[in-house]
Design a protein around this motif. Structure first.
Motif, PDB file in Angstrom:
ATOM      1  N   THR A  96       0.814  -1.211   0.000  1.00  0.00           N
ATOM      2  CA  THR A  96       0.000   0.000   0.000  1.00  0.00           C
ATOM      3  C   THR A  96       0.847   1.260   0.000  1.00  0.00           C
ATOM      4  N   ALA A  97       2.069   1.176   0.539  1.00  0.00           N
ATOM      5  CA  ALA A  97       2.965   2.335   0.508  1.00  0.00           C
ATOM      6  C   ALA A  97       3.542   2.539  -0.884  1.00  0.00           C
ATOM      7  N   ALA A  98       3.813   1.447  -1.598  1.00  0.00           N
ATOM      8  CA  ALA A  98       4.376   1.566  -2.945  1.00  0.00           C
ATOM      9  C   ALA A  98       3.346   2.049  -3.954  1.00  0.00           C
ATOM     10  N   LEU A  99       2.096   1.611  -3.796  1.00  0.00           N
ATOM     11  CA  LEU A  99       1.031   1.977  -4.729  1.00  0.00           C
ATOM     12  C   LEU A  99      -0.196   2.410  -3.933  1.00  0.00           C
ATOM     13  N   PRO A 100      -0.127   3.558  -3.274  1.00  0.00           N
ATOM     14  CA  PRO A 100      -1.207   3.932  -2.355  1.00  0.00           C
ATOM     15  C   PRO A 100      -2.542   4.203  -3.016  1.00  0.00           C
ATOM     16  N   VAL A 101      -2.552   4.681  -4.253  1.00  0.00           N
ATOM     17  CA  VAL A 101      -3.819   4.998  -4.922  1.00  0.00           C
ATOM     18  C   VAL A 101      -4.123   4.027  -6.053  1.00  0.00           C
ATOM     19  N   ILE A 102      -3.291   3.007  -6.220  1.00  0.00           N
ATOM     20  CA  ILE A 102      -3.484   2.037  -7.291  1.00  0.00           C
ATOM     21  C   ILE A 102      -4.037   0.731  -6.747  1.00  0.00           C
ATOM     22  N   VAL A 103      -3.456   0.241  -5.664  1.00  0.00           N
ATOM     23  CA  VAL A 103      -3.867  -1.027  -5.068  1.00  0.00           C
ATOM     24  C   VAL A 103      -4.899  -0.766  -3.979  1.00  0.00           C
ATOM     25  N   HIS A 104      -6.013  -1.477  -4.045  1.00  0.00           N
ATOM     26  CA  HIS A 104      -7.096  -1.307  -3.082  1.00  0.00           C
ATOM     27  C   HIS A 104      -7.480  -2.665  -2.507  1.00  0.00           C
TER      28      HIS A 104
END
Length: 327
Positions: A96-104
């Motif tokens: 979630t830190a690497a892709l905070p707005v991509i991975v949900h």
């Protein structure tokens, strides 16, 4: 050759959403359908299936190099959404830190026993990689085939990106969906032609054809929004739009003619029934798919509910667990 082409056509055209919902990694979790639809960028669960979704390991999305590799594979295969299944002991903070707005996260954390299930939209992942590291993205996508890449995604790719840009006619010729699209287009364009042979019709074929063509898009939107829009006002507007666009060609047809023979009325009645039946089948399918997700949610919630014993059990007594008698 024909058999191989028919196999490709079946794999390309049939999304098979029931197969996806029956996957143990999906149905065993308490998924939030609204979150799933928003992440995937679709309005109906029926649009998601094994053909346009893929499961990957969480570490693949976390590391930039493997992330670009899976992104290229997903684009070449026409994948819309990536699922990442994590075991209960896995720490999701790096992802979630690497892709905070991509991975949900798609499942309900309060009712999850098998670890988290994450989702990532391939188009959003491409947009992120192009913005964060365009040079690495260009190297990873060099020489990529764009045969199955949607036009919306193609417009996002920079002009200097070294990918195989196929001519639209070549893309259509190599796509098993091409003959289907061509048949639908010809049918839509020529649907008003038989009216020319009816002496009882005194209107303009061009006007009837334009009404038929121009109402196709708002009719499609109206059907989807009428059934699945979250706001009541939008559903009401969509209902009016659907009725207006569906009846517009027939209203013009009847206002500009009279004394039609019985077979004309029968044909119009059959077409109307078929159109309504198709939308009813779509609606029922979507409701059943959403019920499967809700059933998983309810089942997971029941499993997570503490057991409450009303009295000490004995051999001849009955123990009540959450209102259910267990002998």
């Amino acid at each position: 050759m024909v058999r191989r082409w028919l196999g490709r056509m079946q794999r390309t055209l049939l999304v098979s959403p029931e197969t996806l919902t029956a996957d143990p990694r999906i149905i065993s979790r308490a998924l939030r359908t609204d979150e799933l639809l928003e992440v995937a960028g679709v309005r109906r669960i029926a649009e998601l299936g094994p053909r346009n979704t893929r499961f990957v390991a969480p570490g693949v999305l976390r590391h930039p190099a493997s992330r670009l590799s899976i992104l290229r594979d997903a684009l070449e295969d026409g994948i819309r959404m990536l699922f990442a299944e994590a075991d209960p002991a896995w720490d999701d903070a790096p992802l979630t830190a690497a892709l905070p707005v991509i991975v949900h996260r798609l499942d309900d954390p309060a009712a999850s026993e098998r670890g988290a299930l994450y989702g990532a939209n391939v188009l959003e992942l491409l947009r992120h990689t192009l913005a964060s590291d365009p040079d690495a993205t260009a190297r990873a996508l060099r020489g990529m085939s764009t045969r199955h890449v949607p036009q919306k995604t193609m417009r996002m790719l920079p002009a200097e990106l070294p990918v195989q840009r196929l001519h639209p006619l070549r893309r259509l010729a190599g796509d098993p969906r091409g003959p289907v699209y061509l048949a639908v287009g010809i049918y839509s364009a020529l649907r008003a032609l038989p009216v020319a042979f009816l002496p009882q019709f005194h209107g303009s074929l061009l006007v009837l054809w334009l009404i038929d063509i121009l109402t196709a898009i708002p009719y499609t939107w109206g059907v989807l929004a009428m059934l699945f829009a979250p706001r009541r006002s939008i559903r009401a507007l969509a209902t009016l739009t659907t009725i207006a666009t569906f009846t517009a060609p027939y209203v013009y047809f009847w206002l500009n003619g009279r004394d039609y023979p019985p077979f004309v009325v029968a044909v119009i009645a059959v077409l109307t029934v078929c159109s309504i039946s198709i939308e009813v089948v779509k609606y029922v399918q979507e409701r059943l798919l959403r019920r499967r997700y809700r059933s998983a949610l309810v089942a997971a919630t029941v499993r997570m509910t503490p057991v409450r014993i009303t009295q000490a059990p004995e051999a001849s007594q009955t123990t009540t667990v959450q209102g259910s008698a267990i002998g």
